[in-house]
Design a protein around this motif. Structure first.
Motif, PDB file in Angstrom:
ATOM      1  N   GLN A 127       0.824  -1.217   0.000  1.00  0.00           N
ATOM      2  CA  GLN A 127       0.000   0.000   0.000  1.00  0.00           C
ATOM      3  C   GLN A 127       0.848   1.253   0.000  1.00  0.00           C
ATOM      4  O   GLN A 127       1.830   1.358   0.737  1.00  0.00           O
ATOM      5  CB  GLN A 127      -0.924   0.004   1.220  1.00  0.00           C
ATOM      6  CG  GLN A 127      -1.874   1.199   1.264  1.00  0.00           C
ATOM      7  CD  GLN A 127      -2.891   1.086   2.373  1.00  0.00           C
ATOM      8  OE1 GLN A 127      -3.084  -0.012   2.916  1.00  0.00           O
ATOM      9  NE2 GLN A 127      -3.544   2.170   2.719  1.00  0.00           N
ATOM     10  N   VAL A 150     -10.128   6.728   0.081  1.00  0.00           N
ATOM     11  CA  VAL A 150      -9.868   5.298   0.258  1.00  0.00           C
ATOM     12  C   VAL A 150     -11.135   4.502  -0.056  1.00  0.00           C
ATOM     13  O   VAL A 150     -12.249   4.976   0.172  1.00  0.00           O
ATOM     14  CB  VAL A 150      -9.382   5.007   1.694  1.00  0.00           C
ATOM     15  CG1 VAL A 150     -10.427   5.390   2.727  1.00  0.00           C
ATOM     16  CG2 VAL A 150      -8.957   3.560   1.854  1.00  0.00           C
ATOM     17  N   THR A 154     -11.805  -2.701   2.243  1.00  0.00           N
ATOM     18  CA  THR A 154     -10.504  -3.136   1.738  1.00  0.00           C
ATOM     19  C   THR A 154      -9.496  -3.202   2.877  1.00  0.00           C
ATOM     20  O   THR A 154      -9.683  -2.592   3.936  1.00  0.00           O
ATOM     21  CB  THR A 154      -9.975  -2.151   0.683  1.00  0.00           C
ATOM     22  OG1 THR A 154      -9.831  -0.857   1.300  1.00  0.00           O
ATOM     23  CG2 THR A 154     -10.937  -2.033  -0.496  1.00  0.00           C
ATOM     24  N   THR A 156      -6.747  -1.765   2.599  1.00  0.00           N
ATOM     25  CA  THR A 156      -6.135  -0.432   2.615  1.00  0.00           C
ATOM     26  C   THR A 156      -6.830   0.487   3.602  1.00  0.00           C
ATOM     27  O   THR A 156      -6.191   1.343   4.222  1.00  0.00           O
ATOM     28  CB  THR A 156      -6.169   0.201   1.214  1.00  0.00           C
ATOM     29  OG1 THR A 156      -7.517   0.284   0.764  1.00  0.00           O
ATOM     30  CG2 THR A 156      -5.361  -0.591   0.227  1.00  0.00           C
ATOM     31  N   THR A 179     -14.175   2.463  -7.716  1.00  0.00           N
ATOM     32  CA  THR A 179     -12.788   2.845  -8.000  1.00  0.00           C
ATOM     33  C   THR A 179     -12.706   4.095  -8.868  1.00  0.00           C
ATOM     34  O   THR A 179     -11.927   5.019  -8.586  1.00  0.00           O
ATOM     35  CB  THR A 179     -12.056   1.683  -8.693  1.00  0.00           C
ATOM     36  OG1 THR A 179     -12.100   0.527  -7.856  1.00  0.00           O
ATOM     37  CG2 THR A 179     -10.607   2.038  -8.970  1.00  0.00           C
ATOM     38  N   SER A 196      -3.930   3.379  -1.726  1.00  0.00           N
ATOM     39  CA  SER A 196      -4.347   2.071  -2.219  1.00  0.00           C
ATOM     40  C   SER A 196      -3.086   1.252  -2.467  1.00  0.00           C
ATOM     41  O   SER A 196      -1.983   1.687  -2.122  1.00  0.00           O
ATOM     42  CB  SER A 196      -5.170   2.206  -3.509  1.00  0.00           C
ATOM     43  OG  SER A 196      -5.735   0.959  -3.867  1.00  0.00           O
ATOM     44  N   GLN A 200      -2.315  -0.061  -8.003  1.00  0.00           N
ATOM     45  CA  GLN A 200      -3.568   0.626  -8.301  1.00  0.00           C
ATOM     46  C   GLN A 200      -3.344   2.127  -8.418  1.00  0.00           C
ATOM     47  O   GLN A 200      -3.962   2.794  -9.260  1.00  0.00           O
ATOM     48  CB  GLN A 200      -4.603   0.329  -7.217  1.00  0.00           C
ATOM     49  CG  GLN A 200      -5.994   0.877  -7.534  1.00  0.00           C
ATOM     50  CD  GLN A 200      -7.069   0.226  -6.688  1.00  0.00           C
ATOM     51  OE1 GLN A 200      -6.948  -0.927  -6.289  1.00  0.00           O
ATOM     52  NE2 GLN A 200      -8.130   0.960  -6.421  1.00  0.00           N
TER      53      GLN A 200
END
Length: 339
Positions: A127, A150, A154, A156, A179, A196, A200
């Motif tokens: 991350q 965010v 997840t 993250t 997303t 993330s 990503q």
């Protein structure tokens, strides 16, 4: 508290039902319907996203193609279902998809509590943080008081909260499920930083209005082994998905590419002969055609080809192999022997 307990009971009941309903059946169901249903991101450039012509592309998409080839010998026997981070595991549990290839991190909780099995990692990640270059931020330790974009549901989301708490910094999360919408919020200035998986962030920056206006900070705050997932209890289907992923890695180690795979059929190397089905046995063990690995490499390519085509240094993402290089080339990509 009562609501939480009821939720856990419902989840456990659903997991129990789905485990019973699908144990050992996915392979037969896939063959009967004639295609593999693959859950993907849908909005993540480099991993799972259709182009302007509606053609799906990305590392996770190619992983799905490899699975379709293993089953049918044909990469086109596939249907992609775009899923948000919140939807992805429920869709797999409910049988709406056969396999999840959606940049999902393998964790103990997901392995045990959600009724899922993760297969071999198809991308080792970590991350990070994406910030506007104009803020002149050099380290994540300078983000005290930041507004942070965010995705919910997840790892993250949990990691960033832990990171700020551990470093005695404050943050204001901006949580958006989709997303693409999350990226729009960041580029519109609704938050100071987007956090993330580093891959990503590279994919998000690649489709930014002005990619050079943004920088990924050097800080990596977690381990994120991203892997496809199947429902728990269906061993044959798990084996097929697992070895479809690993076949691409094994092919790279053996020096087999989509370009030379026909020539390699004549190799005297016993490992190559077994891998490509010249010496039969691996196909029968999995319950698929003996040419399954040959077909994967012929139609999809080895892992190095897939990596470079989708996220490598000559793509807009410009990601180096790093941990995703083979074990004998400085990375940690490694498979058991194919024998």
């Amino acid at each position: 508290m009562k609501t939480a307990r009821l939720y856990l009971l419902v989840v456990a009941f659903v997991v129990m039902l789905t485990g019973l309903a699908f144990a050992g059946q996915t392979f037969d169901n896939v063959k009967a319907k004639g295609y593999v249903t693959v859950g993907v991101n849908g909005d993540l450039f480099g991993f799972g996203k259709p182009n302007e012509k509606g053609v799906w592309g990305g590392l996770d998409v190619d992983t799905g193609h490899a699975i379709a080839v293993a089953v049918f010998g044909d990469a086109s026997k596939i249907k992609f279902i775009p899923l948000t981070a919140v939807q992805r595991f429920t869709a797999l549990q409910a049988g709406e998809i056969d396999v999840l290839c959606r940049n999902a991190t393998q964790t103990l909780g997901r392995d045990t509590e959600l009724g899922l099995d993760f297969v071999h990692v198809n991308y080792y990640d970590g991350q990070g943080f994406l910030v506007p270059k104009k803020l002149n931020i050099k380290s994540a330790r300078e983000l005290d008081g930041a507004t942070v974009c965010v995705l919910p549901g997840t790892t993250t989301e949990l990691n960033v909260a832990d990171y700020f708490r551990t470093n005695k910094m404050k943050m204001k999360p901006v949580v958006i499920e989709n997303t693409a919408e999350l990226a729009k919020a960041f580029f519109a200035g609704r938050c100071d930083v987007l956090t993330s998986d580093a891959s990503q962030l590279a994919g998000t920056r690649a489709v930014a209005p002005h990619p050079s206006d943004y920088v990924i900070l050097p800080d990596i705050i977690s381990k994120e082994p991203l892997a496809p997932a199947v429902r728990h209890g269906d061993d044959q289907w798990r084996d097929i998905v697992n070895y479809a992923v690993m076949a691409m890695i094994e092919a790279e180690e053996l020096g087999i590419t989509s370009k030379n795979v026909d020539q390699m059929l004549k190799s005297n190397n016993p490992n190559v002969k077994r891998f490509l089905g010249v010496t039969p046995g691996n196909g029968k063990a999995l319950g698929v055609n003996e040419k399954w690995a040959y077909n994967i490499i012929k139609q999809v390519g080895n892992y190095g080809e897939v990596f470079e085509r989708n996220v490598g240094e000559n793509t807009p993402l410009k990601i180096r192999r790093g941990l995703n290089a083979l074990w004998n080339n400085g990375g940690i990509m490694y498979t058991p022997p194919f024998k």
